[in-house]
Design an enzyme around this catalytic site. Sequence first.
Site, PDB file in Angstrom:
ATOM      1  N   HIS A 206       0.833  -1.211   0.000  1.00 17.43           N
ATOM      2  CA  HIS A 206       0.000   0.000   0.000  1.00 17.43           C
ATOM      3  C   HIS A 206       0.870   1.264   0.000  1.00 17.43           C
ATOM      4  O   HIS A 206       0.710   2.141  -0.845  1.00 17.43           O
ATOM      5  CB  HIS A 206      -0.921  -0.007   1.237  1.00 17.43           C
ATOM      6  CG  HIS A 206      -1.709   1.253   1.406  1.00 17.43           C
ATOM      7  ND1 HIS A 206      -3.015   1.370   0.999  1.00 17.43           N
ATOM      8  CD2 HIS A 206      -1.376   2.471   1.906  1.00 17.43           C
ATOM      9  CE1 HIS A 206      -3.448   2.592   1.239  1.00 17.43           C
ATOM     10  NE2 HIS A 206      -2.468   3.277   1.792  1.00 17.43           N
ATOM     11  N   GLU A 207       1.784   1.321   0.951  1.00 17.19           N
ATOM     12  CA  GLU A 207       2.597   2.538   1.069  1.00 17.19           C
ATOM     13  C   GLU A 207       3.468   2.733  -0.170  1.00 17.19           C
ATOM     14  O   GLU A 207       3.712   3.863  -0.589  1.00 17.19           O
ATOM     15  CB  GLU A 207       3.457   2.498   2.338  1.00 17.19           C
ATOM     16  CG  GLU A 207       2.651   2.524   3.641  1.00 17.19           C
ATOM     17  CD  GLU A 207       1.633   3.648   3.713  1.00 17.19           C
ATOM     18  OE1 GLU A 207       1.861   4.720   3.120  1.00 17.19           O
ATOM     19  OE2 GLU A 207       0.584   3.450   4.356  1.00 17.19           O
TER      20      GLU A 207
HETATM   21 ZN   LIG Z   1      -2.394   5.302   2.323  1.00 13.69          ZN
END
Ligand SMILES: [Zn+2]
Length: 659
Positions: A445-446
């Site tokens: 995600h990051e």
């Molecule tokens: Zn995020």
Amino acid sequence: MIDNPFFTPSELPYGLPPFGQVREEHYLPAFERGMAEQLREVREIADDPEPATFANTIEALERSGRILKRTVMVFSTVSASDSTDGIREIETLISPRLTQHADSIRLDRALYARIKQVTTDDAEEAWLLEKYRVDFVRAGADLSESDQERLRELNEELTRLATTFSQNLLTASTASALVVEDAGLLDGLSESTIKAIEKDGSYVLALFNHTNQPALAELTDRETRRRLYELSTGRAPENFGPAARMAMLRAERAALLGYPSHAAYSVADQTAKTTDAVEEMLGKLVGPAVANARREAEALSEEAGFPIEPWDWSFYAERVRKARYDFDSAELRPYFELDRVLRDGVFHAAGELYGITFSERDDLEGYHPDVRVFEVFDADGSPLGLFLFDAYARPTKRGGAWMNNLVDQSHLFDERPVVMNNLNITKPAEGPTLLTFDEVNTAFHEFGHALHGLFSDVRFPRVSGTAVPRDFVEYPSQVNEMWATWPSILANFARHHETGEPVPAELLEKMRAAEKFNQGFSTVEYLAAALLDWAWHKLAPGETVEDAEAFEKAALERAGIAFDLVGPRYRTNYFAHIFFSGVSGYSAGYYSYIWSEVLDAESVDWFRENGGLGRGNGDHFRSTLLSVGGSRDVMDAFRDFRGRDPRIEPLLKRRGLLA
Ligand SMILES: [Zn+2]
């Protein structure tokens, strides 16, 4: 103080800040000089006798405040990831000053008058010009002297309260930690976890920033679970007061600016645009999500043999997962070693999609020995930017995971991006760092945010990379999560840390089957937090809240999301997203995650329909969406990518909420 590293541009590759030279005593003088320099520059722009043009006004503003920008980028990074007592003191001193500084620019009447005179035929310039105009109006440029005076006071108090709130929270994550003397009470946790948390003969389990602590899934002692849960939900009670006060001040601020609530003010320049649109969306989800969670609760109580309490949820959810799907998530951990996840998973997926490559730069350093620096190259071998990675939790780091920029990409300054990811993984006392599947997912995600920054290909820093509406910014990062479980990617990184064996196919099958389970819980805990944020920021101007806890309870009931067994992911006292920053942050914006997920679910479908992982698909996503940052209407960019407007059905289907 001539050798202050902030006074001159960094000479390191890509303008990486010279962290090795930065000392705490450099910050205040750099902030002072940076603000003074920018005020001088702004004065010159505003007082320019020449007619206002894009170049001598908007572009000149983009060029202003270079020392301040360098200082803010580094200071905000360090205060989030390695905040010592000294950094906290500087933060307390400087935050209100920075708010004043921003106000003195945006409430400058001569400057605003000049911006209104600028015209341009160039589309990219016109877009930026309009952004500036809206920024100024939303900051109060059109208000009377006396209203502006009140606005400045409100902004300053909000900033002070936000600093208090976040500092209380940082202290609480260790001050409210679970401390036990008897290791037997920690039965269920892995030996390496128990070893890692031992301190002088007792055991200290620090709190994660959200309500439901991961250890609740493992601790077999019910009383220990109860204590941990109550420490989590009861942390930093001194934050209720500042939070309520912030919500009231924000309502007053919104009224000054012509809006019925802070929520209305807040969404006006988002893709949602109106509070009705947000409420309609959340409203569609509440009923089915609560019904799902109630069904799950029944199954859990049946498994437990007694009516469960909130601190029992995760523990029995794991048991049901095991019984129903024969799946124990702990069995996956040995296959998720941090370095492999990063290189053979996260980086590998980006390579397959976009052709980019990575090379670790041991000669470059971050603000802490744990920070790793990677140089990123484009498919043709040309340099793209730097990626910094800070995986580990530490007492000086705030909770959660996030991406931030150290250098914004822009053609104006001919600068390439320097971006970073922070995670909060417990550093093992010895041996390899093994992740949970959630942590693997978070890493993907990051990195999705990081790609949004790295691929930015725009002229102006103001609209670079992730400078998009915040109800859009989670979308590219959510899409990147899909590669964590993509079969060829997973096969590439999920290997046993001792034997090198790939993760057994049947274990993955079970994981996929079990993924659907507990969706009710995660949707309800999320929606409860989103609706709590919403309630705080729908306060009418002048409405007062004496008892923040009572307000919270009533708000959840009113929204139809109150459910004894599943509390909000963040309660008011530790809802950093919305109270961490005074003027902006995610206030009235926590809905953004599910709002972005509509686009995410649509995009995942698009990738699947078009053959999934591969350069053609990656390049299409990159060129239509990732590279344009905020330099044009982001929904137009989405339509270019998807070929049509978004529909909500893919999200409902994914979350198990279709009737
Ligand atoms: Zn995020």
